[in-house]
Design a protein around this motif. Structure first.
Motif, mmCIF file in Angstrom:
data_model
loop_
_atom_site.group_PDB
_atom_site.id
_atom_site.type_symbol
_atom_site.label_atom_id
_atom_site.label_comp_id
_atom_site.label_asym_id
_atom_site.label_seq_id
_atom_site.Cartn_x
_atom_site.Cartn_y
_atom_site.Cartn_z
ATOM 1 N N ARG A 101 -13.942 27.991 26.962
ATOM 2 C CA ARG A 101 -14.730 28.825 26.063
ATOM 3 C C ARG A 101 -15.145 30.124 26.755
ATOM 4 O O ARG A 101 -15.194 31.189 26.135
ATOM 5 N N PHE A 102 -15.485 30.007 28.047
ATOM 6 C CA PHE A 102 -15.823 31.219 28.803
ATOM 7 C C PHE A 102 -14.627 32.167 28.868
ATOM 8 O O PHE A 102 -14.767 33.388 28.740
ATOM 9 N N LYS A 103 -13.431 31.591 29.056
ATOM 10 C CA LYS A 103 -12.224 32.413 29.079
ATOM 11 C C LYS A 103 -11.986 33.066 27.710
ATOM 12 O O LYS A 103 -11.503 34.199 27.619
ATOM 13 N N ASN A 104 -12.343 32.322 26.638
ATOM 14 C CA ASN A 104 -12.208 32.892 25.303
ATOM 15 C C ASN A 104 -13.069 34.143 25.165
ATOM 16 O O ASN A 104 -12.656 35.152 24.585
ATOM 17 N N LYS A 105 -14.295 34.081 25.697
ATOM 18 C CA LYS A 105 -15.176 35.247 25.658
ATOM 19 C C LYS A 105 -14.564 36.406 26.445
ATOM 20 O O LYS A 105 -14.647 37.575 26.037
ATOM 21 N N GLU A 106 -13.975 36.056 27.596
ATOM 22 C CA GLU A 106 -13.337 37.094 28.392
ATOM 23 C C GLU A 106 -12.182 37.743 27.626
ATOM 24 O O GLU A 106 -11.979 38.949 27.680
ATOM 25 N N LEU A 107 -11.426 36.926 26.888
ATOM 26 C CA LEU A 107 -10.319 37.460 26.108
ATOM 27 C C LEU A 107 -10.812 38.345 24.971
ATOM 28 O O LEU A 107 -10.174 39.336 24.615
ATOM 29 N N GLU A 108 -11.958 37.991 24.379
ATOM 30 C CA GLU A 108 -12.546 38.846 23.355
ATOM 31 C C GLU A 108 -12.872 40.222 23.934
ATOM 32 O O GLU A 108 -12.602 41.254 23.318
ATOM 33 N N GLN A 109 -13.481 40.210 25.131
ATOM 34 C CA GLN A 109 -13.806 41.473 25.792
ATOM 35 C C GLN A 109 -12.534 42.233 26.137
ATOM 36 O O GLN A 109 -12.466 43.460 26.008
ATOM 37 N N PHE A 110 -11.524 41.492 26.572
ATOM 38 C CA PHE A 110 -10.242 42.105 26.886
ATOM 39 C C PHE A 110 -9.640 42.778 25.658
ATOM 40 O O PHE A 110 -9.129 43.905 25.719
ATOM 41 N N ALA A 111 -9.728 42.107 24.494
ATOM 42 C CA ALA A 111 -9.203 42.681 23.264
ATOM 43 C C ALA A 111 -9.953 43.945 22.879
ATOM 44 O O ALA A 111 -9.364 44.928 22.427
ATOM 45 N N TYR A 112 -11.261 43.938 23.074
ATOM 46 C CA TYR A 112 -12.069 45.122 22.756
ATOM 47 C C TYR A 112 -11.675 46.302 23.627
ATOM 48 O O TYR A 112 -11.469 47.422 23.155
ATOM 49 N N ILE A 113 -11.539 46.051 24.936
ATOM 50 C CA ILE A 113 -11.201 47.135 25.857
ATOM 51 C C ILE A 113 -9.805 47.671 25.537
ATOM 52 O O ILE A 113 -9.571 48.877 25.525
ATOM 53 N N ALA A 114 -8.870 46.747 25.258
ATOM 54 C CA ALA A 114 -7.515 47.175 24.949
ATOM 55 C C ALA A 114 -7.499 48.052 23.700
ATOM 56 O O ALA A 114 -6.838 49.082 23.656
ATOM 57 N N SER A 115 -8.240 47.635 22.658
ATOM 58 C CA SER A 115 -8.297 48.416 21.424
ATOM 59 C C SER A 115 -8.851 49.802 21.692
ATOM 60 O O SER A 115 -8.327 50.808 21.225
ATOM 61 N N HIS A 116 -9.923 49.879 22.504
ATOM 62 C CA HIS A 116 -10.532 51.188 22.813
ATOM 63 C C HIS A 116 -9.569 52.065 23.590
ATOM 64 O O HIS A 116 -9.397 53.251 23.293
ATOM 65 N N ASP A 117 -8.903 51.482 24.605
ATOM 66 C CA ASP A 117 -8.011 52.267 25.455
ATOM 67 C C ASP A 117 -6.830 52.833 24.666
ATOM 68 O O ASP A 117 -6.310 53.893 24.984
ATOM 69 N N LEU A 118 -6.381 52.103 23.625
ATOM 70 C CA LEU A 118 -5.238 52.571 22.858
ATOM 71 C C LEU A 118 -5.636 53.546 21.763
ATOM 72 O O LEU A 118 -4.830 54.373 21.345
ATOM 73 N N GLN A 119 -6.869 53.462 21.261
ATOM 74 C CA GLN A 119 -7.297 54.343 20.178
ATOM 75 C C GLN A 119 -7.818 55.668 20.679
ATOM 76 O O GLN A 119 -7.609 56.705 20.044
ATOM 77 N N GLU A 120 -8.513 55.668 21.815
ATOM 78 C CA GLU A 120 -9.122 56.908 22.294
ATOM 79 C C GLU A 120 -8.080 57.983 22.586
ATOM 80 O O GLU A 120 -8.261 59.146 22.189
ATOM 81 N N PRO A 121 -6.945 57.662 23.288
ATOM 82 C CA PRO A 121 -5.950 58.715 23.505
ATOM 83 C C PRO A 121 -5.366 59.271 22.217
ATOM 84 O O PRO A 121 -4.988 60.434 22.174
ATOM 85 N N LEU A 122 -5.286 58.465 21.142
ATOM 86 C CA LEU A 122 -4.769 58.970 19.870
ATOM 87 C C LEU A 122 -5.642 60.093 19.342
ATOM 88 O O LEU A 122 -5.137 61.121 18.887
ATOM 89 N N ARG A 123 -6.979 59.910 19.430
ATOM 90 C CA ARG A 123 -7.871 60.969 18.962
ATOM 91 C C ARG A 123 -7.673 62.233 19.791
ATOM 92 O O ARG A 123 -7.661 63.349 19.252
ATOM 93 N N LYS A 124 -7.522 62.084 21.111
ATOM 94 C CA LYS A 124 -7.324 63.263 21.960
ATOM 95 C C LYS A 124 -5.979 63.924 21.662
ATOM 96 O O LYS A 124 -5.867 65.153 21.639
ATOM 97 N N ILE A 125 -4.944 63.116 21.435
ATOM 98 C CA ILE A 125 -3.625 63.676 21.132
ATOM 99 C C ILE A 125 -3.650 64.450 19.823
ATOM 100 O O ILE A 125 -3.046 65.509 19.685
ATOM 101 N N MET A 126 -4.399 63.963 18.825
ATOM 102 C CA MET A 126 -4.524 64.670 17.560
ATOM 103 C C MET A 126 -5.144 66.050 17.777
ATOM 104 O O MET A 126 -4.706 67.049 17.204
ATOM 105 N N ILE A 127 -6.163 66.104 18.629
ATOM 106 C CA ILE A 127 -6.821 67.389 18.912
ATOM 107 C C ILE A 127 -5.842 68.334 19.607
ATOM 108 O O ILE A 127 -5.713 69.508 19.265
ATOM 109 N N MET A 128 -5.138 67.823 20.621
ATOM 110 C CA MET A 128 -4.223 68.664 21.371
ATOM 111 C C MET A 128 -3.031 69.094 20.517
ATOM 112 O O MET A 128 -2.533 70.212 20.657
#
Length: 548
Positions: A308-335
């Motif tokens: 269950r603790f690993k499940n929580k870690e995976l949830e956090q991992f999914a959140y970070i992955a989503s942020h890392d992939l979405q943030e560059p898209l916003r910057k690329i749109m600006i550029m």
């Protein structure tokens, strides 16, 4: 040497930039005018040779501190071609102009160094050199070409960061001994890690009954699909157990479906993973008939706690992955927007710039639409009195450019006040009126009426308990046989090149109406127009009664 600026030597425009910046650096370092010209001309001569004959040419301009009382401005041109052998006349001419020129070629790299001593080296302090670096770092573009060149360099850097982020994410996902995939609300599989790819006999493209049947035990498919449906509807985590087919038999796995939560609390994809629990299952079956193995059960519970603790870690991992992939898209749109300001039509076609911009914009719009849909929640406890006349005025103001462009006629009856959320109601009327303007091949006419209940009304009991508002248009209309589809997510009745949009607007309208304990219905005729009927409670009705 303290590097001040670097220039890639690709074409004649870069030659002009090199000459101007040589002159500027020499001037800012206090060099006499005659030496400024000699230094810049010598550098330009070698740069011209590099552009004409060289390959992968780079010019670096900087200040060389020999000692506190001896400093010089230096230019270093590197190339993968033996430039001096290609054009000896250029080097003879440059060496006559500048007495401080050195050249070497080895290991498939040529290095040309041109320098000019500074008359007053004491004035060129570390602070002064730093100010030179900052000046060229934030220097206004010398020309439209220079500005586009800078923007392209920034865009390439952002693209490289995005690729690096994606590679790190994939590397992390592939090292986990877990079967992982990411899916969106339309059941499309966005990503599969290597463990799952190696486990399956064919690619997993959709998370639906047909695809699951290829590796999930038939008796477990309904459990997973029901859990997936609840996870999508409620944005909650689903845990269950299933049997997965391997080479010879089925093995038990723990299945988890976890929403990928973005920074702003919205959801746009789900993380699905399967963890092998066949060993735990065997222990559980053994414990049923062997009391001496109770201690093993305790260890199993401890292992489950760690899981269950690993499940929580995976949830956090999914959140970070989503942020890392979405943030560059916003910057690329600006550029992309900045980089395209000074491109000619030929350049836009040559580099597929319009296609890239359109694709990025479509992805951005799709994300925004899905986020808007997920943000709509029932906020009845915060309902306030909303004057729909004010709401309509704001909507017409927001659509003023479209109304003016299409020469549309908007007729509005005086509207009532209702209990609700003005932001959501504004979104409701905006989507319906915008559709009336968009799906129209003639001069649009939109009529917003209040109080007229349809004569053949069969949707609700006691319609007099509702404020009934209609929005009628003279647009292209649609066949009433699509009535069961048009309020669903991502439903489109036309090709994208005919009419824009992502098929989310009417789904958003229905969700807003449901949040306000109301109903929405429509009647339409192809090529004649459409009328939408909106029912909003005159008082806080707990839920509308629908006739069968």
């Amino acid at each position: 040497m303290k590097e001040i600026i670097k220039i890639n030597l690709d074409n004649e425009m870069d030659l002009i930039l090199a000459h101007k910046r040589c002159m500027k650096i020499a001037e800012m370092c206090g060099m006499a005018s005659s030496f400024q010209t000699r230094f810049a001309t010598a550098v330009s001569e070698i740069a011209r040779c590099s552009i004409a004959k060289g390959k992968n040419s780079v010019l670096v301009l900087g200040v060389n501190i020999i000692k506190s009382t001896q400093k010089e401005v230096a230019a270093i041109i590197t190339d993968s071609v033996d430039l001096k052998n290609c054009n000896p006349e250029a080097f003879i001419y440059a060496s006559k102009i500048s007495n401080n020129m050195e050249y070497s070629y080895s290991n498939n790299q040529s290095i040309t160094r041109i320098s000019q001593p500074i008359a007053s080296p004491g004035l060129l302090s570390e602070t002064k050199i730093k100010s030179l670096i900052d000046y060229f770092k934030f220097e206004p573009p010398l020309s439209p070409y220079d500005e586009i060149r800078k923007k392209n360099i920034e865009l390439i850097a952002l693209s490289e960061k995005l690729t690096e982020s994606e590679n790190k994410y994939k590397q992390l996902a592939n090292t986990l001994p877990i079967l992982i995939c990411i899916i969106n609300e339309r059941n499309n599989v966005l990503l599969v890690n290597e463990s799952l790819e190696n486990f399956l006999a064919k690619p997993l493209l959709n998370f639906d009954r047909k695809s699951l049947h290829s590796f999930i035990h038939p008796d477990d498919i309904d459990v997973i699909l029901d859990g997936w449906s609840k996870a999508k509807r409620n944005h909650t985590v689903f845990f269950g157990e299933t049997r997965i087919k391997n080479a010879s038999d089925y093995t038990w796995h723990l299945v988890s479906i976890t929403p990928n939560k973005a920074e702003d609390g919205t959801f746009n994809s789900w993380l699905v993973y399967f963890v092998d629990i066949s060993a735990q299952k065997m222990v559980v079956e053994t414990l049923k008939n062997n009391s001496e193995l109770k201690m093993i059960q305790h260890e199993l519970e401890s292992a489950n706690s760690k899981l269950r603790f690993k499940n929580k870690e995976l949830e956090q991992f999914a959140y970070i992955a989503s942020h890392d992939l979405q943030e560059p898209l916003r910057k690329i749109m600006i550029m992309l927007s900045r980089a395209g300001e000074h491109l000619s039509e030929d350049q836009r076609k040559q580099y597929y710039f319009d296609r890239i911009t359109l694709a990025a914009g479509r992805l951005s719009n799709l994300i925004a639409d899905v986020l808007n849909y997920s943000r709509i929640e029932n906020k009845e406890q915060y309902f306030e009195e909303v004057d729909l006349n004010n709401v309509l005025l704001q909507v017409q103001s927001d659509l003023s450019m479209v109304i003016e462009e299409k020469n549309a006629i908007i007729n509005v009856d005086p509207l009532p006040k209702v209990l609700g959320l003005d932001t959501q109601l504004g979104q409701l009327f905006y989507n319906l009126i915008n559709n009336a303007l968009k799906f129209n091949s003639t001069q649009p006419t939109v009529t917003i009426s209040y109080g007229d209940i349809p004569k053949d009304e069969t949707l609700v009991v006691n319609p007099e308990n509702y404020e009934v508002i209609s929005i009628a248009d003279n647009g292209i209309g649609m066949d009433n046989k699509y009535s069961a589809r048009i309020f669903d997510m991502f439903q489109r009745l036309h090709e994208r090149d005919q009419y824009g949009g992502n098929g989310i607007g009417l789904a958003l309208c229905r969700r807003i109406i449901e949040n306000h304990n109301g109903l929405i219905n429509f009647n339409s005729t192809p090529d004649e127009g459409t009328i939408f009927w909106i029912y909003l409670p005159k008082n806080k009705v707990s839920s509308p009664k629908i006739l069968n």
